[in-house]
Design a protein around this motif. Sequence first.
Motif, PDB file in Angstrom:
ATOM      1  N   HIS A  73     -15.852  12.709 -16.698  1.00 28.75           N
ATOM      2  CA  HIS A  73     -14.583  12.129 -17.158  1.00 28.75           C
ATOM      3  C   HIS A  73     -13.650  12.064 -15.947  1.00 28.75           C
ATOM      4  CE1 HIS A  73     -10.575  12.680 -19.505  1.00 28.75           C
ATOM      5  NE2 HIS A  73     -10.847  11.391 -19.353  1.00 28.75           N
ATOM      6  N   VAL A  74     -13.412  10.859 -15.415  1.00 24.98           N
ATOM      7  CA  VAL A  74     -12.543  10.694 -14.255  1.00 24.98           C
ATOM      8  C   VAL A  74     -11.093  10.728 -14.723  1.00 24.98           C
ATOM      9  CG1 VAL A  74     -11.889   9.209 -12.328  1.00 24.98           C
ATOM     10  CG2 VAL A  74     -14.285   9.337 -13.053  1.00 24.98           C
ATOM     11  N   LEU A  75     -10.330  11.678 -14.209  1.00 24.83           N
ATOM     12  CA  LEU A  75      -8.936  11.856 -14.619  1.00 24.83           C
ATOM     13  C   LEU A  75      -7.983  10.971 -13.834  1.00 24.83           C
ATOM     14  CD1 LEU A  75      -8.994  15.747 -14.786  1.00 24.83           C
ATOM     15  CD2 LEU A  75      -8.993  14.182 -16.729  1.00 24.83           C
ATOM     16  N   GLU A  76      -8.233  10.844 -12.533  1.00 18.58           N
ATOM     17  CA  GLU A  76      -7.338  10.070 -11.676  1.00 18.58           C
ATOM     18  C   GLU A  76      -8.086   9.697 -10.400  1.00 18.58           C
ATOM     19  OE1 GLU A  76      -2.865  10.496  -9.627  1.00 18.58           O
ATOM     20  OE2 GLU A  76      -3.830  12.215 -10.609  1.00 18.58           O
ATOM     21  N   ARG A  77      -7.793   8.518  -9.900  1.00 15.31           N
ATOM     22  CA  ARG A  77      -8.438   8.080  -8.662  1.00 15.31           C
ATOM     23  C   ARG A  77      -7.417   7.309  -7.832  1.00 15.31           C
ATOM     24  NH1 ARG A  77     -13.182   6.164 -10.553  1.00 15.31           N
ATOM     25  NH2 ARG A  77     -12.359   4.058 -10.906  1.00 15.31           N
ATOM     26  N   LYS A  78      -7.435   7.557  -6.532  1.00 15.21           N
ATOM     27  CA  LYS A  78      -6.552   6.849  -5.607  1.00 15.21           C
ATOM     28  C   LYS A  78      -7.388   6.090  -4.589  1.00 15.21           C
ATOM     29  CE  LYS A  78      -2.645  10.022  -6.062  1.00 15.21           C
ATOM     30  NZ  LYS A  78      -1.668  10.898  -5.362  1.00 15.21           N
ATOM     31  N   ALA A  79      -7.001   4.841  -4.347  1.00 15.77           N
ATOM     32  CA  ALA A  79      -7.748   4.001  -3.420  1.00 15.77           C
ATOM     33  C   ALA A  79      -7.496   4.431  -1.977  1.00 15.77           C
ATOM     34  CB  ALA A  79      -7.347   2.540  -3.611  1.00 15.77           C
ATOM     35  N   ALA A  80      -8.422   4.047  -1.116  1.00 20.88           N
ATOM     36  CA  ALA A  80      -8.252   4.325   0.313  1.00 20.88           C
ATOM     37  C   ALA A  80      -7.044   3.552   0.832  1.00 20.88           C
ATOM     38  CB  ALA A  80      -9.508   3.913   1.075  1.00 20.88           C
ATOM     39  N   SER A  81      -6.406   4.097   1.870  1.00 18.13           N
ATOM     40  CA  SER A  81      -5.225   3.442   2.425  1.00 18.13           C
ATOM     41  C   SER A  81      -5.073   3.779   3.900  1.00 18.13           C
ATOM     42  CB  SER A  81      -3.969   3.862   1.658  1.00 18.13           C
ATOM     43  OG  SER A  81      -3.776   5.267   1.768  1.00 18.13           O
ATOM     44  N   GLN A  82      -4.148   3.139   4.537  1.00 20.40           N
ATOM     45  CA  GLN A  82      -3.870   3.366   5.952  1.00 20.40           C
ATOM     46  C   GLN A  82      -2.398   3.739   6.103  1.00 20.40           C
ATOM     47  OE1 GLN A  82      -6.290   2.985   8.354  1.00 20.40           O
ATOM     48  NE2 GLN A  82      -4.980   3.593  10.053  1.00 20.40           N
ATOM     49  N   ILE A  83      -2.128   4.846   6.780  1.00 20.40           N
ATOM     50  CA  ILE A  83      -0.743   5.236   7.043  1.00 20.40           C
ATOM     51  C   ILE A  83      -0.150   4.251   8.045  1.00 20.40           C
ATOM     52  CG2 ILE A  83       0.760   7.046   7.949  1.00 20.40           C
ATOM     53  CD1 ILE A  83      -1.324   9.082   7.115  1.00 20.40           C
ATOM     54  N   SER A  84       0.984   3.680   7.720  1.00 11.66           N
ATOM     55  CA  SER A  84       1.603   2.699   8.607  1.00 11.66           C
ATOM     56  C   SER A  84       2.171   3.368   9.845  1.00 11.66           C
ATOM     57  CB  SER A  84       2.723   1.960   7.870  1.00 11.66           C
ATOM     58  OG  SER A  84       3.809   2.839   7.609  1.00 11.66           O
ATOM     59  N   PHE A  85       2.401   2.557  10.856  1.00 10.68           N
ATOM     60  CA  PHE A  85       2.978   3.079  12.101  1.00 10.68           C
ATOM     61  C   PHE A  85       4.337   3.706  11.832  1.00 10.68           C
ATOM     62  CE2 PHE A  85       5.833   2.072  15.750  1.00 10.68           C
ATOM     63  CZ  PHE A  85       5.377   3.054  16.606  1.00 10.68           C
ATOM     64  N   GLN A  86       5.135   3.080  10.972  1.00 10.93           N
ATOM     65  CA  GLN A  86       6.456   3.605  10.663  1.00 10.93           C
ATOM     66  C   GLN A  86       6.359   4.982  10.010  1.00 10.93           C
ATOM     67  OE1 GLN A  86       8.818   1.016   8.220  1.00 10.93           O
ATOM     68  NE2 GLN A  86      10.643   2.307   8.316  1.00 10.93           N
ATOM     69  N   GLU A  87       5.435   5.143   9.072  1.00  9.02           N
ATOM     70  CA  GLU A  87       5.263   6.430   8.402  1.00  9.02           C
ATOM     71  C   GLU A  87       4.725   7.490   9.356  1.00  9.02           C
ATOM     72  OE1 GLU A  87       4.030   5.358   3.852  1.00  9.02           O
ATOM     73  OE2 GLU A  87       2.571   4.856   5.417  1.00  9.02           O
ATOM     74  N   ALA A  88       3.909   7.058  10.311  1.00  8.70           N
ATOM     75  CA  ALA A  88       3.223   8.006  11.202  1.00  8.70           C
ATOM     76  C   ALA A  88       4.073   8.445  12.386  1.00  8.70           C
ATOM     77  CB  ALA A  88       1.923   7.382  11.717  1.00  8.70           C
ATOM     78  N   GLN A  89       5.218   7.825  12.608  1.00  7.59           N
ATOM     79  CA  GLN A  89       5.992   8.102  13.822  1.00  7.59           C
ATOM     80  C   GLN A  89       6.350   9.579  14.019  1.00  7.59           C
ATOM     81  OE1 GLN A  89       9.193   5.509  15.042  1.00  7.59           O
ATOM     82  NE2 GLN A  89       8.198   3.728  14.119  1.00  7.59           N
ATOM     83  N   PRO A  90       6.836  10.299  12.974  1.00  5.57           N
ATOM     84  CA  PRO A  90       7.142  11.726  13.209  1.00  5.57           C
ATOM     85  C   PRO A  90       5.921  12.505  13.680  1.00  5.57           C
ATOM     86  CG  PRO A  90       8.130  10.972  11.159  1.00  5.57           C
ATOM     87  CD  PRO A  90       7.218   9.871  11.616  1.00  5.57           C
ATOM     88  N   GLU A  91       4.763  12.249  13.075  1.00  7.11           N
ATOM     89  CA  GLU A  91       3.536  12.948  13.474  1.00  7.11           C
ATOM     90  C   GLU A  91       3.112  12.539  14.880  1.00  7.11           C
ATOM     91  OE1 GLU A  91      -1.155  13.134  12.102  1.00  7.11           O
ATOM     92  OE2 GLU A  91       0.391  12.624  10.620  1.00  7.11           O
ATOM     93  N   ILE A  92       3.259  11.258  15.206  1.00 11.40           N
ATOM     94  CA  ILE A  92       2.891  10.779  16.539  1.00 11.40           C
ATOM     95  C   ILE A  92       3.784  11.413  17.601  1.00 11.40           C
ATOM     96  CG2 ILE A  92       2.862   8.741  18.030  1.00 11.40           C
ATOM     97  CD1 ILE A  92       2.016   7.112  15.584  1.00 11.40           C
ATOM     98  N   ARG A  93       5.068  11.507  17.295  1.00 15.18           N
ATOM     99  CA  ARG A  93       5.998  12.120  18.256  1.00 15.18           C
ATOM    100  C   ARG A  93       5.588  13.566  18.543  1.00 15.18           C
ATOM    101  NH1 ARG A  93      10.085  10.632  15.987  1.00 15.18           N
ATOM    102  NH2 ARG A  93      10.860   8.984  17.356  1.00 15.18           N
ATOM    103  N   ASP A  94       5.224  14.295  17.485  1.00 14.33           N
ATOM    104  CA  ASP A  94       4.774  15.686  17.670  1.00 14.33           C
ATOM    105  C   ASP A  94       3.492  15.743  18.485  1.00 14.33           C
ATOM    106  OD1 ASP A  94       6.910  16.645  16.227  1.00 14.33           O
ATOM    107  OD2 ASP A  94       5.800  16.842  14.345  1.00 14.33           O
ATOM    108  N   ALA A  95       2.579  14.799  18.224  1.00 13.68           N
ATOM    109  CA  ALA A  95       1.308  14.788  18.956  1.00 13.68           C
ATOM    110  C   ALA A  95       1.530  14.536  20.443  1.00 13.68           C
ATOM    111  CB  ALA A  95       0.386  13.718  18.377  1.00 13.68           C
ATOM    112  N   ILE A  96       2.435  13.627  20.765  1.00 13.15           N
ATOM    113  CA  ILE A  96       2.723  13.340  22.183  1.00 13.15           C
ATOM    114  C   ILE A  96       3.386  14.549  22.836  1.00 13.15           C
ATOM    115  CG2 ILE A  96       4.063  11.884  23.746  1.00 13.15           C
ATOM    116  CD1 ILE A  96       3.626   9.573  21.794  1.00 13.15           C
TER     117      ILE A  96
END
Length: 479
Positions: free
Chosen positions: A415-438
Amino acid sequence: MVAFRRTVKDVAARFAIAVVFALGVRAIDAQQSAPVGPQRRDPYAPQEQPTPNQSLRYRLPTTGPALSAQSQPAANVSPPPVVTPVTSMGPITNPPLTPQAVLFAPGQIVARVGDKTILYADVAPIVNMRLEPFLAKARNPAERQAMEEAYRNPLTKNVIDQLVFNKMLLMEFERSMPPEMRTDPKKRAEGEGKLKKQIQRAFDESLASTRERLANASPDEIEAAMKQDSTIVRLALLMKERHLESPGELDAALRQYGTSLAQQVKDFGEYMMGMEAAQTNLGFKDKGTKGGKGKKEITHQEMLDYYQAHTPDYYIPAKARFEILTAKFSKFAGDRDATLQAVARMGNEVFLGGIPFPAVARKYSQEPHASDGGYYDWVTPGSLASKAIDQAVFSLEVDKLSQIIEDEQGFHIVHVLERKAASQISFQEAQPEIRDAIKKQRITAEQQKYLTNLRTRTKVWTIYDAPVDGAPQAPAGPR
């Protein structure tokens, strides 16, 4: 000296930051790769997805196959890799050294760092504590001896390298002391007394928090902690494995290895002071410091270039939550029809009887999550060992009961309760993480320069170095 005037709370907080910093420094020093954790596994063997059945009624055939495709043999599974001891300086990869005539003795000097010495008595307890969990896995005395011969010598070299690293950092701390602290015995004694209390408090708090973190840790988390293997982690694991509670019990256990709790606190303090000096020299000591090393502004173009170079890192795979009912062949002596009838009755209680799925799972299901109502939290495609169940979870209509699914273990209803499709984090959303990585990349580069410079201006010798002027040969097997 500022360090000597800090409150206990400040020292403990700064030490927590220092530990994070230290892990980065040590990782660079060892060029250690990040371990890849195993995917979450389902208890079922791999299978092909059966042909879907459009009916939601679980009819019982009198003869012939169940309402699914025949099971296929499980895929070949490689044997698990042999686990070898690792240290905080990285995995042991050195082959055992060529046997020589000289053996280590407890009082033997095995390394010199500037005006400081390291004895084998400082090394052996750490080696023994790290070896013990691996030697305990030996199936017989011969295998234990073979593991001992294979691991002890390279592990000893690794521990010596780590202690040398710690002594180099301690010397940095001593160099940073104000002149009056080095020349005035009274001021030095007063400062050391205060610092000793602060170190003890920080040690106690760090050990307590680490024990709490490891109390319910998974095997993977414990393995990762063993690879980190700081003094605190090592002691917390020892207390967990031996069910120790009090400092006295811990001290008694440590003395079996040839060390003591007081010595471990001293080592902890030296390490903490070394990390403090390293942070100061690298400009990472104060959060609000402006213009320090690694503080150069990160441009938009730098972040965009990083995102384009690491696009796969920002991919989010599909995921799903589901419930499952299971009847295992093994529970019915291999009787296929009896197994099928059992799972069909479960399905009919849900579909026809209106009984909640979790209630039926808890009462009748025969799989490991039955006590949780057959519930599986978010899983990703390919993370389940049963291919049949994996395919069903990511193809069935959400909130509808599946047909009866067969695999090598038995029959199942999903019994599948919930499913989420694959997606790609946008550059705008990823900027805080990218800044930390740099930022981390820049800090890593500074740490590498720091280590190189530190080694250049610190005179170091170890027993494993090439003999000079009649110095002793490298030993065959320390003991």
